[in-house]
Design a protein around this motif. Structure first.
Motif, short mmCIF file in Angstrom:
data_model
loop_
_atom_site.label_atom_id
_atom_site.label_comp_id
_atom_site.label_asym_id
_atom_site.label_seq_id
_atom_site.Cartn_x
_atom_site.Cartn_y
_atom_site.Cartn_z
N ASP A 19 0.84 -1.20 0.00
CA ASP A 19 0.00 0.00 0.00
C ASP A 19 0.88 1.26 0.00
OD1 ASP A 19 -2.38 -1.46 0.09
OD2 ASP A 19 -2.38 -1.53 2.28
N ILE A 20 1.93 1.23 0.80
CA ILE A 20 2.84 2.38 0.87
C ILE A 20 3.55 2.56 -0.46
CG2 ILE A 20 4.77 3.45 2.10
CD1 ILE A 20 4.19 1.67 4.47
N VAL A 21 4.08 1.46 -1.00
CA VAL A 21 4.84 1.52 -2.26
C VAL A 21 3.97 2.04 -3.39
CG1 VAL A 21 6.00 0.14 -4.01
CG2 VAL A 21 6.51 -0.24 -1.60
N ALA A 22 2.71 1.60 -3.45
CA ALA A 22 1.82 2.05 -4.52
C ALA A 22 1.59 3.55 -4.44
CB ALA A 22 0.49 1.30 -4.43
N ASP A 23 1.38 4.07 -3.24
CA ASP A 23 1.17 5.51 -3.07
C ASP A 23 2.44 6.28 -3.38
OD1 ASP A 23 -0.62 7.53 -2.65
OD2 ASP A 23 -0.47 7.51 -0.47
#
Length: 389
Positions: free
Chosen positions: A259-263
């Motif tokens: 989730d962090i990487v996608a954002d």
């Protein structure tokens, strides 16, 4: 006996790095992969940084050996029949099959070792690596008739396109992309008329997301950490420490690392794409303003985009991520060309320029900081004129 054990350990470390990423390479994991004790790893290499320097040297020599086997692959009759473009395509296909992941790993390890006690040792190896690669391509008999500038551009494009084309998950599609890029490069260097793809308008700049302060801190921390050490070793704990927040805060905003990487990836895309259309950047400083920060170091978002590309290449399950990263690099290229006034270009030219600039940036970053901007701006200006002027 000692030398044999070192070679065995480095071979096992290389397999581990290429299969699982740099984040998987620890003293303990290497000992397990090599079937030796952890004390043996410490005895030979002392620290993880020194192990990585030795790994960098080992991989670079392996890549150089593969290239040397290819340089005499064509005799005079074959050269006359095939021509420069076909021969370089064939060499790239074989090199990617044999050492594609290894070539990607070189820059990944080098970036990780920056700002460590091993930085200078790594820089020495990378200077050798890029010089060897440059000489290999420029000395190919198939481009012997090119002038000095033409040879330099052939070398930069051939070496620089390796990470871009590796984003293709299917070898057939990858090879087709190589063929198109190389053919376009040959036409541009020969000043032949090219058939441009249908006209299109560059996309509007990506809107930067508005996030709460803590959430933006997490995204910024992820970008910094990814640019230095890749995404494989990222954890909520490391990101929280870098952001100056609690682990509970990171898990509140982002339940999983993905989730962090996608954002963060979206944020990086916005920064990277929008940077090239900033009307305040004067042409003589164009490339350096895009690629370097105020300290003349690589801009974090550019380093992170490279880290995301590496992760997408290594992990087949990130196919959509690979497509998105490739699209961003191609759009970056066409934006750069349009912003500099080269309007008679298309997406294929954008990919060609993105590939060529990859090599130029990597070589510039190995020079003293005070010299980087001039190298990037002066050389890119000459190359842009030669290809598209």
């Amino acid at each position: 006996m000692v030398s044999n054990q070192v070679d065995h350990i480095l071979a096992a470390t290389m397999r581990l790095c290429l299969d699982q990423g740099l984040g998987a390479v620890t003293m303990r994991s290497v000992a397990a992969a090599a079937g030796v004790t952890s004390s043996a790893i410490v005895y030979h290499f002392k620290t993880r940084e020194r192990l990585l320097v030795a790994l960098l040297d080992h991989i670079e020599n392996a890549v150089a050996a593969s290239r040397s086997r290819l340089i005499d692959a064509f005799d005079e009759e074959q050269l006359a029949f095939a021509g420069p473009a076909a021969c370089i395509m064939a060499i790239l296909h074989r090199l990617l099959d044999e050492q594609g992941l290894a070539i990607i790993a070189l820059s990944e390890i080098d970036r990780f070792l920056r700002d460590t006690e091993a930085e200078q040792a790594a820089r020495t190896i990378m200077c050798r690596a890029w010089d060897r690669a440059d000489r290999f391509w420029q000395n190919l008999p198939v481009i012997a008739d090119e002038d000095r500038e033409g040879k330099a551009i052939w070398a930069a494009a051939a070496q620089g396109m390796i990470p871009l084309v590796m984003l293709d998950r299917t070898p057939v599609l990858r090879d087709a992309r190589i063929a198109r890029i190389i053919a376009r490069l040959a036409d541009r260097l020969a000043r032949r008329e090219v058939q441009l793809q249908p006209p299109w308008s560059p996309p509007e700049p990506l809107a930067r997301a508005v996030r709460p302060t803590g959430k933006q801190q997490i995204v910024d921390a992820t970008i910094r950490l990814s640019g230095k050490g890749g995404i494989e070793a990222l954890t909520h704990r490391k990101i929280a420490a870098e952001a100056g927040l609690s682990v509970a805060s990171t898990t509140y905003f982002y339940p999983t690392k993905d989730d962090i990487v996608a954002d963060a990836a979206y944020d990086v895309q916005a920064r990277a794409m929008n940077a090239v259309v900033d009307g305040s950047v004067p042409p003589p400083m164009f490339m350096s303003r895009i690629m370097l920060d105020e300290r003349q170091e690589e801009r974090p978002e550019m380093a992170t985009l490279t880290a995301f590309m590496t992760a997408a290449i290594r992990s087949p399950e990130r196919g959509q991520f690979a497509t998105a990263v490739r699209r961003v690099r191609g759009l970056d290229g066409i934006r750069w060309l349009a912003a500099r006034g080269y309007r008679q270009t298309d997406r294929l030219d954008g990919i060609l320029w993105a590939a060529t600039s990859v090599f130029l940036v990597q070589k510039a970053l190995l020079q003293p900081a005070a010299e980087r901007a001039a190298i990037l701006d002066d050389v890119s200006d000459v190359w842009l004129t030669r290809l598209f002027g």
